[in-house]
Design a protein around this motif. Structure first.
Motif, PDB file in Angstrom:
ATOM      1  N   GLU A  87       0.820  -1.203   0.000  1.00 32.02           N
ATOM      2  CA  GLU A  87       0.000   0.000   0.000  1.00 32.02           C
ATOM      3  C   GLU A  87       0.855   1.255   0.000  1.00 32.02           C
ATOM      4  OE1 GLU A  87      -2.038  -2.991   2.873  1.00 32.02           O
ATOM      5  OE2 GLU A  87      -0.022  -2.249   2.459  1.00 32.02           O
ATOM      6  N   SER A  88       0.265   2.333  -0.501  1.00 28.82           N
ATOM      7  CA  SER A  88       0.895   3.644  -0.427  1.00 28.82           C
ATOM      8  C   SER A  88      -0.201   4.706  -0.448  1.00 28.82           C
ATOM      9  CB  SER A  88       1.860   3.854  -1.598  1.00 28.82           C
ATOM     10  OG  SER A  88       1.170   3.825  -2.832  1.00 28.82           O
ATOM     11  N   GLY A  89       0.166   5.925  -0.078  1.00 29.15           N
ATOM     12  CA  GLY A  89      -0.758   7.037  -0.196  1.00 29.15           C
ATOM     13  C   GLY A  89      -1.390   7.524   1.091  1.00 29.15           C
ATOM     14  N   GLY A  90      -1.105   6.856   2.191  1.00 32.12           N
ATOM     15  CA  GLY A  90      -1.671   7.323   3.450  1.00 32.12           C
ATOM     16  C   GLY A  90      -1.029   8.626   3.895  1.00 32.12           C
ATOM     17  N   GLY A  91      -1.610   9.217   4.921  1.00 30.32           N
ATOM     18  CA  GLY A  91      -1.056  10.451   5.435  1.00 30.32           C
ATOM     19  C   GLY A  91      -1.987  11.141   6.394  1.00 30.32           C
ATOM     20  N   LEU A  92      -1.626  12.360   6.743  1.00 31.71           N
ATOM     21  CA  LEU A  92      -2.407  13.191   7.652  1.00 31.71           C
ATOM     22  C   LEU A  92      -3.133  14.257   6.845  1.00 31.71           C
ATOM     23  CD1 LEU A  92      -3.192  14.274  10.476  1.00 31.71           C
ATOM     24  CD2 LEU A  92      -1.032  15.553  10.460  1.00 31.71           C
ATOM     25  N   VAL A  93      -4.445  14.287   6.963  1.00 27.97           N
ATOM     26  CA  VAL A  93      -5.252  15.272   6.253  1.00 27.97           C
ATOM     27  C   VAL A  93      -6.258  15.875   7.215  1.00 27.97           C
ATOM     28  CG1 VAL A  93      -4.998  14.140   4.017  1.00 27.97           C
ATOM     29  CG2 VAL A  93      -6.914  13.539   5.505  1.00 27.97           C
ATOM     30  N   GLN A  94      -6.913  16.925   6.745  1.00 25.36           N
ATOM     31  CA  GLN A  94      -7.950  17.549   7.564  1.00 25.36           C
ATOM     32  C   GLN A  94      -9.320  17.039   7.146  1.00 25.36           C
ATOM     33  OE1 GLN A  94      -7.328  21.802   7.111  1.00 25.36           O
ATOM     34  NE2 GLN A  94      -5.918  21.830   8.844  1.00 25.36           N
ATOM     35  N   ALA A  95     -10.253  17.168   8.027  1.00 24.78           N
ATOM     36  CA  ALA A  95     -11.624  16.772   7.721  1.00 24.78           C
ATOM     37  C   ALA A  95     -12.110  17.507   6.473  1.00 24.78           C
ATOM     38  CB  ALA A  95     -12.533  17.072   8.905  1.00 24.78           C
ATOM     39  N   GLY A  96     -12.765  16.751   5.581  1.00 28.75           N
ATOM     40  CA  GLY A  96     -13.243  17.320   4.335  1.00 28.75           C
ATOM     41  C   GLY A  96     -12.290  17.156   3.170  1.00 28.75           C
ATOM     42  N   ASP A  97     -11.053  16.799   3.463  1.00 24.68           N
ATOM     43  CA  ASP A  97     -10.055  16.603   2.411  1.00 24.68           C
ATOM     44  C   ASP A  97     -10.262  15.283   1.681  1.00 24.68           C
ATOM     45  OD1 ASP A  97      -7.132  18.180   3.984  1.00 24.68           O
ATOM     46  OD2 ASP A  97      -8.902  19.010   2.976  1.00 24.68           O
ATOM     47  N   SER A  98      -9.493  15.126   0.614  1.00 28.90           N
ATOM     48  CA  SER A  98      -9.512  13.886  -0.167  1.00 28.90           C
ATOM     49  C   SER A  98      -8.137  13.243  -0.105  1.00 28.90           C
ATOM     50  CB  SER A  98      -9.868  14.180  -1.621  1.00 28.90           C
ATOM     51  OG  SER A  98     -11.147  14.779  -1.720  1.00 28.90           O
ATOM     52  N   LEU A  99      -8.123  11.940  -0.349  1.00 31.68           N
ATOM     53  CA  LEU A  99      -6.878  11.183  -0.338  1.00 31.68           C
ATOM     54  C   LEU A  99      -7.068   9.958  -1.207  1.00 31.68           C
ATOM     55  CD1 LEU A  99      -4.146  11.501   1.219  1.00 31.68           C
ATOM     56  CD2 LEU A  99      -5.044   9.870   2.893  1.00 31.68           C
ATOM     57  N   ARG A 100      -6.021   9.571  -1.917  1.00 30.83           N
ATOM     58  CA  ARG A 100      -6.107   8.362  -2.725  1.00 30.83           C
ATOM     59  C   ARG A 100      -5.060   7.366  -2.267  1.00 30.83           C
ATOM     60  NH1 ARG A 100      -5.344   7.306  -9.208  1.00 30.83           N
ATOM     61  NH2 ARG A 100      -3.138   7.554  -8.656  1.00 30.83           N
ATOM     62  N   LEU A 101      -5.510   6.179  -1.939  1.00 30.07           N
ATOM     63  CA  LEU A 101      -4.619   5.085  -1.596  1.00 30.07           C
ATOM     64  C   LEU A 101      -4.387   4.213  -2.822  1.00 30.07           C
ATOM     65  CD1 LEU A 101      -6.144   3.940   1.824  1.00 30.07           C
ATOM     66  CD2 LEU A 101      -4.452   5.716   1.380  1.00 30.07           C
ATOM     67  N   ALA A 102      -3.211   3.654  -2.894  1.00 29.45           N
ATOM     68  CA  ALA A 102      -2.884   2.730  -3.976  1.00 29.45           C
ATOM     69  C   ALA A 102      -2.307   1.448  -3.389  1.00 29.45           C
ATOM     70  CB  ALA A 102      -1.886   3.356  -4.938  1.00 29.45           C
ATOM     71  N   CYS A 103      -2.516   0.372  -4.084  1.00 30.20           N
ATOM     72  CA  CYS A 103      -1.994  -0.923  -3.659  1.00 30.20           C
ATOM     73  C   CYS A 103      -1.389  -1.598  -4.879  1.00 30.20           C
ATOM     74  CB  CYS A 103      -3.113  -1.769  -3.071  1.00 30.20           C
ATOM     75  SG  CYS A 103      -2.637  -3.465  -2.690  1.00 30.20           S
ATOM     76  N   ALA A 104      -0.088  -1.729  -4.855  1.00 26.39           N
ATOM     77  CA  ALA A 104       0.607  -2.383  -5.954  1.00 26.39           C
ATOM     78  C   ALA A 104       0.693  -3.877  -5.682  1.00 26.39           C
ATOM     79  CB  ALA A 104       2.006  -1.798  -6.105  1.00 26.39           C
ATOM     80  N   GLY A 105       0.257  -4.643  -6.647  1.00 26.28           N
ATOM     81  CA  GLY A 105       0.261  -6.087  -6.478  1.00 26.28           C
ATOM     82  C   GLY A 105       1.257  -6.762  -7.402  1.00 26.28           C
ATOM     83  N   SER A 106       1.762  -7.866  -6.962  1.00 29.75           N
ATOM     84  CA  SER A 106       2.637  -8.685  -7.796  1.00 29.75           C
ATOM     85  C   SER A 106       2.184 -10.124  -7.710  1.00 29.75           C
ATOM     86  CB  SER A 106       4.095  -8.554  -7.334  1.00 29.75           C
ATOM     87  OG  SER A 106       4.240  -9.000  -6.006  1.00 29.75           O
ATOM     88  N   GLY A 107       2.528 -10.866  -8.714  1.00 35.37           N
ATOM     89  CA  GLY A 107       2.044 -12.235  -8.773  1.00 35.37           C
ATOM     90  C   GLY A 107       1.096 -12.378  -9.949  1.00 35.37           C
ATOM     91  N   ARG A 108       1.166 -13.492 -10.596  1.00 33.51           N
ATOM     92  CA  ARG A 108       0.424 -13.642 -11.849  1.00 33.51           C
ATOM     93  C   ARG A 108      -1.075 -13.745 -11.662  1.00 33.51           C
ATOM     94  NH1 ARG A 108      -0.771 -19.023 -13.025  1.00 33.51           N
ATOM     95  NH2 ARG A 108       0.059 -20.531 -11.548  1.00 33.51           N
ATOM     96  N   THR A 109      -1.549 -13.933 -10.426  1.00 34.85           N
ATOM     97  CA  THR A 109      -2.988 -14.088 -10.236  1.00 34.85           C
ATOM     98  C   THR A 109      -3.684 -12.794  -9.841  1.00 34.85           C
ATOM     99  OG1 THR A 109      -2.730 -14.677  -7.907  1.00 34.85           O
ATOM    100  CG2 THR A 109      -2.661 -16.475  -9.524  1.00 34.85           C
ATOM    101  N   PHE A 110      -2.944 -11.688  -9.746  1.00 33.59           N
ATOM    102  CA  PHE A 110      -3.521 -10.439  -9.253  1.00 33.59           C
ATOM    103  C   PHE A 110      -4.763 -10.054 -10.024  1.00 33.59           C
ATOM    104  CE2 PHE A 110      -3.271  -6.450  -6.989  1.00 33.59           C
ATOM    105  CZ  PHE A 110      -3.843  -5.532  -7.848  1.00 33.59           C
ATOM    106  N   THR A 111      -4.728 -10.149 -11.325  1.00 27.78           N
ATOM    107  CA  THR A 111      -5.856  -9.699 -12.138  1.00 27.78           C
ATOM    108  C   THR A 111      -7.044 -10.643 -12.057  1.00 27.78           C
ATOM    109  OG1 THR A 111      -4.953 -10.816 -14.066  1.00 27.78           O
ATOM    110  CG2 THR A 111      -4.335  -8.531 -13.752  1.00 27.78           C
ATOM    111  N   ASN A 112      -6.859 -11.820 -11.509  1.00 27.44           N
ATOM    112  CA  ASN A 112      -7.922 -12.824 -11.485  1.00 27.44           C
ATOM    113  C   ASN A 112      -8.618 -12.968 -10.133  1.00 27.44           C
ATOM    114  OD1 ASN A 112      -7.259 -13.508 -14.160  1.00 27.44           O
ATOM    115  ND2 ASN A 112      -5.655 -14.893 -13.437  1.00 27.44           N
ATOM    116  N   ILE A 113      -8.279 -12.112  -9.195  1.00 19.11           N
ATOM    117  CA  ILE A 113      -8.854 -12.261  -7.865  1.00 19.11           C
ATOM    118  C   ILE A 113      -9.610 -11.015  -7.437  1.00 19.11           C
ATOM    119  CG2 ILE A 113      -7.118 -13.918  -7.122  1.00 19.11           C
ATOM    120  CD1 ILE A 113      -5.741 -11.626  -5.596  1.00 19.11           C
ATOM    121  N   GLY A 114     -10.564 -11.216  -6.515  1.00 21.28           N
ATOM    122  CA  GLY A 114     -11.211 -10.083  -5.907  1.00 21.28           C
ATOM    123  C   GLY A 114     -10.255  -9.377  -4.959  1.00 21.28           C
TER     124      GLY A 114
END
Length: 122
Positions: free
Chosen positions: A6-33
């Protein structure tokens, strides 16, 4: 086997926006929930949002209309776009992968990232 970071966490104020990302590896990533969970201090880990391999989303009632989950299979990346953040959204957010193409809101996923802290100040 699927590895999640995971990446993208942090400290923000109420009302702000934030986007988290999760980089996956492994050949089955695209085939799983995939899903995002969060755990606040002293509370149980809870499912925030999930998305099937086919792209069907699920949201917890507490984040409906404020959070958007998406996946980019070409980049092996899962996202969580968070809008109108509230102090009660403060938690460690975990990316997770299910063992099948579908999501199961009643079972814990098989694969987990290390988590990223999101802190929303009032």
């Amino acid at each position: 086997q699927v590895q999640l970071v995971e990446s993208g966490g942090g400290l923000v104020q109420a009302g702000d926006s934030l986007r988290l990302a999760c980089a996956g590896s492994g050949r089955t990533f695209t085939n799983i929930g995939l899903g995002w969970f969060r755990q606040a201090p002293g509370k149980e880990r809870q499912l925030v949002a999930a998305i099937s391999a086919g792209g069907a989303p699920y949201y917890a009632n507490s984040v409906k209309g404020r959070f958007t989950i998406s996946r980019d299979n070409d980049k092996n990346t899962l996202y969580l776009q968070m809008y109108s953040l509230k102090p009660e959204d403060t938690a460690v957010y975990y990316c997770a992968g299910y063992s099948s193409a579908y999501i199961n809101t009643r079972a814990l996923p098989e694969y987990w990232g290390q988590g990223t802290q999101v802190t929303v100040s009032s």
